[in-house]
Scaffold this active site. Structure first.
Site, PDB file in Angstrom:
ATOM      1  N   THR A 140       0.841  -1.197   0.000  1.00 51.12           N
ATOM      2  CA  THR A 140       0.000   0.000   0.000  1.00 51.12           C
ATOM      3  C   THR A 140       0.875   1.245   0.000  1.00 51.12           C
ATOM      4  OG1 THR A 140      -1.507   1.404   1.278  1.00 51.12           O
ATOM      5  CG2 THR A 140      -0.279  -0.192   2.537  1.00 51.12           C
ATOM      6  N   ASP A 142      -0.144   3.775   1.440  1.00 52.33           N
ATOM      7  CA  ASP A 142      -0.483   4.446   2.709  1.00 52.33           C
ATOM      8  C   ASP A 142       0.470   4.086   3.852  1.00 52.33           C
ATOM      9  OD1 ASP A 142      -2.692   5.272   1.244  1.00 52.33           O
ATOM     10  OD2 ASP A 142      -4.035   3.786   2.131  1.00 52.33           O
ATOM     11  N   MET A 184      -2.949  11.399  -0.205  1.00 54.27           N
ATOM     12  CA  MET A 184      -3.692  10.199   0.217  1.00 54.27           C
ATOM     13  C   MET A 184      -3.156   9.648   1.538  1.00 54.27           C
ATOM     14  SD  MET A 184      -4.416   8.041  -3.244  1.00 54.27           S
ATOM     15  CE  MET A 184      -5.870   8.334  -4.223  1.00 54.27           C
ATOM     16  N   ARG A 282      -5.046  28.542  -2.791  1.00 48.48           N
ATOM     17  CA  ARG A 282      -5.386  27.583  -3.842  1.00 48.48           C
ATOM     18  C   ARG A 282      -5.238  26.179  -3.256  1.00 48.48           C
ATOM     19  NH1 ARG A 282      -6.809  31.637  -5.741  1.00 48.48           N
ATOM     20  NH2 ARG A 282      -6.612  32.395  -7.878  1.00 48.48           N
TER      21      ARG A 282
HETATM   22  O1  F6P Z   1      -5.252   2.661   0.031  1.00 44.21           O
HETATM   23  C1  F6P Z   1      -4.648   3.282  -1.030  1.00 44.21           C
HETATM   24  C2  F6P Z   1      -5.468   4.420  -1.510  1.00 44.21           C
HETATM   25  O2  F6P Z   1      -4.787   4.984  -2.611  1.00 44.21           O
HETATM   26  C3  F6P Z   1      -5.832   5.457  -0.459  1.00 44.21           C
HETATM   27  O3  F6P Z   1      -4.760   6.285  -0.151  1.00 44.21           O
HETATM   28  C4  F6P Z   1      -7.043   6.114  -1.072  1.00 44.21           C
HETATM   29  O4  F6P Z   1      -7.905   6.684  -0.120  1.00 44.21           O
HETATM   30  C5  F6P Z   1      -7.706   4.955  -1.751  1.00 44.21           C
HETATM   31  O5  F6P Z   1      -6.724   3.977  -1.990  1.00 44.21           O
HETATM   32  C6  F6P Z   1      -8.387   5.314  -3.048  1.00 44.21           C
HETATM   33  O6  F6P Z   1      -8.973   4.184  -3.560  1.00 44.21           O
HETATM   34  P1  F6P Z   1      -9.638   4.083  -5.009  1.00 44.21           P
HETATM   35  O7  F6P Z   1      -8.546   3.897  -5.995  1.00 44.21           O
HETATM   36  O8  F6P Z   1     -10.510   2.914  -4.915  1.00 44.21           O
HETATM   37  O9  F6P Z   1     -10.359   5.357  -5.259  1.00 44.21           O
END
Ligand code: F6P
Length: 364
Positions: A140, A142, A184, A282
């Protein structure tokens, strides 16, 4: 011959292909393993006709430099909640895990290597408990998976976000503006924290430290003299004010269980104006640019280590475990432990102290 099945699930992430390639290359060094891939996580096994491909030299040659996943991916459905449309047009979900496990046993798959984030690893653990020989590989951007210091893809996302900060600085400085960059991370502030430090932001707002808008304003005002100055805020998509909630909406996509985060930068902009911030603002939502494209070398190396380790665990029959990077070592942890919690930023940890040490405000 022994057979391993590889799957990639959840959001795409830089480094997925490097893991797949490493698994195949490590298997090729044995004489008795061959590797297959199921398209779109477990959907390839659940669909009729099956979408399972043999992964050989030709399929994986040079893919370590490519973003995305050659096996494609999904964050919908899966063996425990397969979406089925009823006659009236509404959708229900079916548990097809028993049927899937039976098929994989019948076809002689000796190991399943499931590369994915927290949702995918929960599926790994459930399948393992039902008798499938699963090994998890943590993925991930994240970096929020428990029991591993880093996941591959994270450093690439940090590089992209830091580059965005660098670019926004030039506009902010030229126009005396406040630029707000939303990154994200879901419930974790790792990308925001790293890119705020790396890019030299004045304010960093993360889910782990709910912010007080007046404290944010206080820090911003130190950046302006006689109407001139500029500032950068990096805000994580999951950040929220004290007593506030995250900015999210429910997805209308069939089988998509997660809430969709995004837009907190605009909320923050409004809050700042209401609180009395007088300069131009912005907002920029970086979005999926953070997880697309070529993985940086760090992630290619980490992903390759994860792939080799996963294949070695298959050879050694170490199932029910997830590959992990802990204390500078490539090791493994039980899927049970890996799926228990999350890796979140410690508000009192060294990285937050470092950020505060260079004047970054968290609005606390
Ligand atoms: O978990 C990874 C991630 O990129 C997050 O940071 C984000 O909130 C989510 O996935 C977005 O998911 P999707 O691609 O389904 O919109």
């Amino acid at each position: 011959m022994k057979k391993a099945l590889v799957t990639t699930g959840g959001g795409d992430c830089p480094g997925l292909n490097a893991v797949i390639r490493a698994i195949v290359k490590r298997a090729q060094q044995t004489t008795n393993w061959e590797v297959y891939g199921s398209m779109e996580a477990f959907n390839g096994v659940l669909r009729s006709p099956k979408e399972i491909i043999k992964l050989d030299d030709e399929k994986v040659a040079g893919i370590h430099t490519k973003g995305g996943t050659i096996l494609q991916t999904t964050n919908k459905g899966g063996p425990f909640s397969w979406p089925v449309q009823k006659e009236d047009g509404s959708w229900i979900t079916e548990d097809r895990s028993d049927e899937m496990i039976e098929y994989l046993h019948r076809e002689g798959f000796d190991a399943v290597i499931n590369i994915g984030g927290d949702g995918s690893q929960k599926i790994s653990y459930q399948l393992f408990k039902k008798g499938l020989n699963v090994i998890g590989v943590p993925k991930t951007i994240d970096n929020d998976l428990a029991c591993t210091d880093y996941t591959f893809g994270f450093q690439t996302a940090v590089d992209i976000a830091t580059d965005a900060v660098d670019k926004l600085v030039t506009t902010a400085a030229s126009h005396h503006r406040l630029m707000i960059l939303e990154v994200m991370g879901r419930g974790a502030g790792w990308i925001a924290l790293h890119s705020a430090i790396g890019g030299g932001a004045e304010v960093c707002l993360i889910p782990e430290i709910p912010y007080d808008i007046d404290k944010v304003l206080e820090r911003l005002n130190t950046r302006y003299v006689g109407g001139r100055g500029f500032a950068i805020i990096v805000i994580a998509e999951g950040a929220k004010p004290i007593d506030g909630t995250v900015v999210a909406r429910k997805s209308d996509e069939v089988g998509y269980e997660n809430i969709r985060l995004g837009g907190v930068a605009y909320q923050l902009s409004d809050q700042l104006k209401k609180a009395g911030f007088e300069h131009d603002i912005r907002e920029m939502v970086l979005g999926h640019l953070q997880r697309g494209g070529t993985p940086i070398a760090y992630d290619r190396v980490l992903a390759t280590q994860f792939g080799v380790k996963a294949m070695e665990m298959a050879i050694n029959e170490e199932f029910g475990r997830m590959v992990s990077f802990l204390d500078h070592d490539i090791t493994s942890v039980s899927l049970e432990r890996a799926t228990e919690g999350q890796n979140l930023v410690n508000p009192n940890g060294f990285l937050v102290q470092t950020a505060k040490g260079v004047g970054i405000s968290f609005g606390d």
